[in-house]
Write an enzyme that holds these catalytic residues in place. Structure first.
Site, PDB file in Angstrom:
ATOM      1  CD  GLN A 140      -2.732   0.952   2.606  1.00 48.91           C
ATOM      2  OE1 GLN A 140      -3.599   0.108   2.655  1.00 48.91           O
ATOM      3  NE2 GLN A 140      -2.475   1.758   3.624  1.00 48.91           N
ATOM      4  CB  SER A 143       2.021   6.944   4.743  1.00 47.99           C
ATOM      5  OG  SER A 143       0.869   6.548   5.449  1.00 47.99           O
ATOM      6  CB  SER A 175       3.860  -3.319   5.646  1.00 48.30           C
ATOM      7  OG  SER A 175       3.673  -2.510   6.778  1.00 48.30           O
ATOM      8  CD  GLU A 258      -4.236   0.239   7.067  1.00 47.48           C
ATOM      9  OE1 GLU A 258      -3.072   0.017   7.417  1.00 47.48           O
ATOM     10  OE2 GLU A 258      -4.561   1.225   6.394  1.00 47.48           O
TER      11      GLU A 258
END
Length: 412
Positions: A140, A143, A175, A258
């Site tokens: 993902q 951010s 991650s 999430e």
């Protein structure tokens, strides 16, 4: 299509699980075989081996029809209800399920769901199914260094060049990026509208020219998170997810998944009340009235969280997108992790900072070092409280000074 009764269906689930998994082992002593880490802290080769174990189970689950249970059948899911999800998780907890990783969760529960809901028929065929089965893995890319809690302030840019988009920017806290085949990325495609309206979502092949992944070493010693740099990365328009400018809707839906996964997922994250109770018994502290009070408080909070997760699951519409109530389960999960570590630390005192060889003691450092990060993952605790206040309790929203087009905001 009629749906099976959850209670009768769970018998079928239990029988299938027994064909692919061993029963869950029962620890013989405090901390035995318990992974108390909130985030994985493994060398790269061990992480790869764990991923392969997880993928083997996810593929078996997909092939048996137990993946994406609440996703509508026309989107590639089973079309069942949240009650079926709860029943499956309860049955699964009795078996030795391979410990999942953040990358597996992101692939199956977030990216696959986003592509299934917002993707074209071709994208669902080519990618959503592969993500649900973990034939492909996806991270993902949301951010950024300057856009964490305020994700809509992201500065990664995408400009269209005929039938491609050219991406430039930086992502952080990603991650599993070093193992991912694709990344679900948000980029600004129109700076001349309000910041939420000018964002578009893309699937980015992680082996594209111009993508650089740099691991971030954590204080626990692991490097499961990464920085990702994008320099002139060319992505075909067929990898765009949703319409241009629909990225914020894709993002908020994905983040709701999430939060639901973070708050109610069955993957073990850190120590539990049972671990703390076993620790107190091994240290001979269960007769101390203050310790008993702390244990009782922790037990009540764990029970309340479980009841809330069950209530949210059973009242959510089948196949519907998670709503703001997902913030409640996420907030309760991060709070419980923090309090669990605090009680364990109080029980051990100095034992927690030095490996004395006693079982179930020094291992708690992995929990303590990881718990603060869980209060940030999936949206900070403060953001969850804002969402609960504004969208659940219907309180007046906070004053906002960023309603102008993004290009007119300070710093742009």
């Amino acid at each position: 299509m009629s749906r099976p009764d959850p209670d009768a269906w769970r018998t079928q689930v239990r029988q299938w699980l027994a064909t692919v998994l061993e029963p869950a082992p029962v620890p013989e002593s405090a901390g035995e075989a318990a992974d108390l880490a909130v985030f994985h802290n493994l060398p790269e080769e061990e992480e790869r081996l764990l991923l392969e174990r997880c993928r083997a189970y996810q593929r078996a689950r997909f092939d048996a029809g137990y993946q994406a249970l609440t996703l509508p059948a026309d989107k590639g899911g089973a079309g069942l209800t949240a009650a079926h999800v709860a029943a499956f998780a309860e049955e699964e907890s009795a078996f030795a399920v391979p410990p999942s990783t953040e990358l597996i969760s992101v692939t199956v529960r977030l990216v696959a769901m986003a592509v299934s809901l917002f993707g074209t028929a071709e994208q669902r065929h080519d990618h959503a199914r592969a993500f649900l089965r973990t034939d492909l893995l996806a991270c993902q890319l949301f951010s950024e260094p300057g856009a964490g809690s305020d994700l809509a302030a992201l500065r990664t840019r995408a400009r269209q060049d005929e039938d491609h988009w050219v991406l430039d920017g930086q992502k952080v806290w990603t991650s599993g990026a070093q193992f991912a085949d694709y990344g679900l990325l948000l980029a600004r495609t129109d700076p001349d509208v309000v910041k939420q309206a000018g964002i578009t979502a893309f699937l980015v092949p992680m082996d594209s020219t111009g993508v650089e992944v740099r691991p971030i070493r954590q204080m626990s010693g692991g490097a499961s998170f990464n920085e990702v740099f994008l320099s002139g990365v060319r992505v075909p328009d067929r990898f765009r997810i949703g319409r241009p400018g629909q990225g914020w809707e894709v993002a908020t839906t994905t983040l709701a998944f999430e939060r639901t996964a973070s708050g109610s997922g069955n993957r073990r994250k850190g120590g539990t009340f049972s671990d703390v109770l076993a620790l107190a018994r091994s240290l001979g502290r269960t007769t101390d009235p203050l310790v008993r009070q702390r244990l009782a408080d922790l037990y009540v909070r764990a029970a309340l969280r479980a009841a809330t997760v069950d209530r949210v699951a059973r009242t959510s519409a089948a196949g519907g997108r998670p709503g703001p109530e997902a913030s409640l389960t996420k907030l309760m999960a991060s709070d419980l992790l923090t309090r669990t570590g605090q009680v364990a630390a109080e029980l051990m005192g100095a034992r927690i900072s030095a490996d004395t060889g006693e079982p179930g003691t020094f291992a708690w450092t992995q929990h303590l070092l990881g718990a603060p990060g869980y209060r940030l993952a999936g949206g900070t605790d403060q953001i969850q409280r804002n969402l609960i206040g504004e969208r659940v309790l219907k309180l007046p929203p906070e004053p906002r000074a960023d309603r102008a087009p993004f290009s007119q905001l300070p710093g742009n």
